[in-house]
Design a protein around this motif. Structure first.
Motif, PDB file in Angstrom:
ATOM      1  N   GLY A 163      36.625 105.093  20.139  1.00 16.37           N
ATOM      2  CA  GLY A 163      37.498 104.454  21.110  1.00 16.37           C
ATOM      3  C   GLY A 163      36.749 103.873  22.290  1.00 16.37           C
ATOM      4  N   MET A 164      37.103 102.650  22.643  1.00 17.99           N
ATOM      5  CA  MET A 164      36.608 102.023  23.860  1.00 17.99           C
ATOM      6  C   MET A 164      37.828 101.411  24.533  1.00 17.99           C
ATOM      7  SD  MET A 164      33.052 100.281  22.471  1.00 17.99           S
ATOM      8  CE  MET A 164      32.605  99.584  24.061  1.00 17.99           C
ATOM      9  N   ARG A 165      38.312 102.107  25.561  1.00 16.74           N
ATOM     10  CA  ARG A 165      39.616 101.726  26.121  1.00 16.74           C
ATOM     11  C   ARG A 165      39.593 100.386  26.840  1.00 16.74           C
ATOM     12  NH1 ARG A 165      38.270 105.918  29.958  1.00 16.74           N
ATOM     13  NH2 ARG A 165      38.958 107.415  28.426  1.00 16.74           N
ATOM     14  N   PHE A 166      40.785  99.824  26.907  1.00 15.47           N
ATOM     15  CA  PHE A 166      40.971  98.535  27.566  1.00 15.47           C
ATOM     16  C   PHE A 166      40.873  98.690  29.082  1.00 15.47           C
ATOM     17  CE2 PHE A 166      43.592  95.307  29.615  1.00 15.47           C
ATOM     18  CZ  PHE A 166      43.036  94.164  29.070  1.00 15.47           C
ATOM     19  N   SER A 167      40.208  97.755  29.708  1.00 15.84           N
ATOM     20  CA  SER A 167      40.224  97.647  31.168  1.00 15.84           C
ATOM     21  C   SER A 167      40.082  96.162  31.485  1.00 15.84           C
ATOM     22  CB  SER A 167      39.089  98.465  31.795  1.00 15.84           C
ATOM     23  OG  SER A 167      37.838  97.999  31.351  1.00 15.84           O
ATOM     24  N   GLU A 168      40.247  95.820  32.746  1.00 14.34           N
ATOM     25  CA  GLU A 168      40.209  94.412  33.133  1.00 14.34           C
ATOM     26  C   GLU A 168      38.894  93.766  32.714  1.00 14.34           C
ATOM     27  OE1 GLU A 168      41.010  91.710  37.073  1.00 14.34           O
ATOM     28  OE2 GLU A 168      41.832  93.745  36.986  1.00 14.34           O
ATOM     29  N   GLY A 169      38.987  92.575  32.127  1.00 18.95           N
ATOM     30  CA  GLY A 169      37.800  91.852  31.694  1.00 18.95           C
ATOM     31  C   GLY A 169      37.431  92.130  30.247  1.00 18.95           C
ATOM     32  N   LYS A 170      38.139  93.065  29.618  1.00 20.71           N
ATOM     33  CA  LYS A 170      37.853  93.381  28.215  1.00 20.71           C
ATOM     34  C   LYS A 170      38.898  92.747  27.314  1.00 20.71           C
ATOM     35  CE  LYS A 170      35.217  97.579  28.880  1.00 20.71           C
ATOM     36  NZ  LYS A 170      34.268  98.112  27.931  1.00 20.71           N
ATOM     37  N   LYS A 171      38.493  92.506  26.069  1.00 20.81           N
ATOM     38  CA  LYS A 171      39.398  91.919  25.083  1.00 20.81           C
ATOM     39  C   LYS A 171      39.623  92.954  23.991  1.00 20.81           C
ATOM     40  CE  LYS A 171      39.839  88.160  21.758  1.00 20.81           C
ATOM     41  NZ  LYS A 171      39.299  86.921  21.219  1.00 20.81           N
ATOM     42  N   MET A 172      40.883  93.195  23.662  1.00 22.02           N
ATOM     43  CA  MET A 172      41.189  94.144  22.587  1.00 22.02           C
ATOM     44  C   MET A 172      40.862  93.502  21.241  1.00 22.02           C
ATOM     45  SD  MET A 172      44.728  96.046  23.651  1.00 22.02           S
ATOM     46  CE  MET A 172      44.620  97.238  22.322  1.00 22.02           C
ATOM     47  N   ILE A 173      40.026  94.178  20.445  1.00 21.19           N
ATOM     48  CA  ILE A 173      39.751  93.646  19.101  1.00 21.19           C
ATOM     49  C   ILE A 173      40.384  94.530  18.023  1.00 21.19           C
ATOM     50  CG2 ILE A 173      37.665  92.405  19.820  1.00 21.19           C
ATOM     51  CD1 ILE A 173      36.064  94.603  18.300  1.00 21.19           C
ATOM     52  N   THR A 174      40.739  95.763  18.371  1.00 24.42           N
ATOM     53  CA  THR A 174      41.596  96.608  17.530  1.00 24.42           C
ATOM     54  C   THR A 174      42.489  97.355  18.523  1.00 24.42           C
ATOM     55  OG1 THR A 174      40.370  98.718  17.574  1.00 24.42           O
ATOM     56  CG2 THR A 174      39.620  97.061  15.965  1.00 24.42           C
ATOM     57  N   ASN A 175      43.415  98.165  18.029  1.00 19.02           N
ATOM     58  CA  ASN A 175      44.288  98.859  18.979  1.00 19.02           C
ATOM     59  C   ASN A 175      43.575  99.986  19.720  1.00 19.02           C
ATOM     60  OD1 ASN A 175      44.118 100.564  16.821  1.00 19.02           O
ATOM     61  ND2 ASN A 175      46.312 100.743  16.471  1.00 19.02           N
ATOM     62  N   PHE A 176      42.307 100.285  19.372  1.00 18.67           N
ATOM     63  CA  PHE A 176      41.583 101.327  20.104  1.00 18.67           C
ATOM     64  C   PHE A 176      40.198 100.896  20.573  1.00 18.67           C
ATOM     65  CE2 PHE A 176      41.286 101.969  15.551  1.00 18.67           C
ATOM     66  CZ  PHE A 176      39.933 102.075  15.316  1.00 18.67           C
ATOM     67  N   ILE A 177      39.845  99.621  20.369  1.00 19.67           N
ATOM     68  CA  ILE A 177      38.541  99.126  20.823  1.00 19.67           C
ATOM     69  C   ILE A 177      38.715  97.836  21.623  1.00 19.67           C
ATOM     70  CG2 ILE A 177      36.266  98.231  20.139  1.00 19.67           C
ATOM     71  CD1 ILE A 177      36.461  99.966  17.634  1.00 19.67           C
ATOM     72  N   SER A 178      38.239  97.892  22.869  1.00 26.82           N
ATOM     73  CA  SER A 178      38.237  96.711  23.735  1.00 26.82           C
ATOM     74  C   SER A 178      36.813  96.470  24.208  1.00 26.82           C
ATOM     75  CB  SER A 178      39.144  96.945  24.951  1.00 26.82           C
ATOM     76  OG  SER A 178      40.475  97.139  24.531  1.00 26.82           O
ATOM     77  N   LEU A 179      36.399  95.221  24.178  1.00 30.13           N
ATOM     78  CA  LEU A 179      35.014  94.874  24.507  1.00 30.13           C
ATOM     79  C   LEU A 179      34.951  93.781  25.570  1.00 30.13           C
ATOM     80  CD1 LEU A 179      33.631  94.492  20.852  1.00 30.13           C
ATOM     81  CD2 LEU A 179      33.629  96.553  22.262  1.00 30.13           C
TER      82      LEU A 179
END
Length: 166
Positions: A108-124
């Motif tokens: 898991g890499m949670r969503f935060s401002e400036g990140k893009k969700m690429i799956t429902n549990f990974i934001s980059l």
């Protein structure tokens, strides 16, 4: 002989129910090493993470520098470990410092401002993508799986599909 790294995982929650139970059983580890300078300097978080480890499995929180030292220390030869990181940037640092990793599991890499969700549990964000690209170039396989029974998904294919790679 060196440390037997059974699983390297990036998960910003670090040790939690899923990791503690499912992955430790599936990989047959006897120790979890949380590699994080930030957590290593936070006594409360260190204490809580040690409490979260499953019965019979030791857990330690180490700095990135300490990880590189113990990786090369013969005292740890053959020890079956799971490495847990909070970010791909930390993984890049230990790989550059000589820790030989074949594959990294992205939890898991949670969503935060400036990140893009690429799956429902990974934001980059861009920094994450650059780090994953550096790991790919270093020959590290990057796979997404929440639990061992999930089908492996190639992270770089997903990043390319999302047009996040320049």
């Amino acid at each position: 002989m060196v440390m037997d790294i059974r699983l390297t995982r990036i998960d910003d929650r670090l040790i939690h129910g899923q990791v503690a139970t499912v992955w430790s059983k599936a990989t047959g580890i006897d120790r979890i090493l949380v590699v994080s300078d930030e957590v290593a300097n936070d006594e409360l978080r260190k204490f809580l993470l040690k409490q979260a480890a499953p019965p019979g499995i030791k857990s330690n929180v180490v700095t990135k520098r300490k990880m590189v030292e113990v990786y090369h220390d013969h005292l740890f030869d053959g020890m079956k470990v799971m490495l847990l990181f909070a970010s791909p940037q930390d993984v890049v640092e230990v790989v550059k410092a000589g820790v030989d990793l074949k594959a990294v599991n992205i939890g898991g890499m949670r969503f935060s401002e400036g990140k893009k969700m690429i799956t429902n549990f990974i934001s980059l964000d861009e920094s994450d993508v650059i780090s994953f690209r550096q790991l790919e170039v270093a020959g590290v396989q990057l796979e997404i799986r929440q639990v061992p029974t999930d089908r492996k998904t190639d992270l770089m294919q997903l990043i390319k599909k999302e047009k996040m790679l320049q």
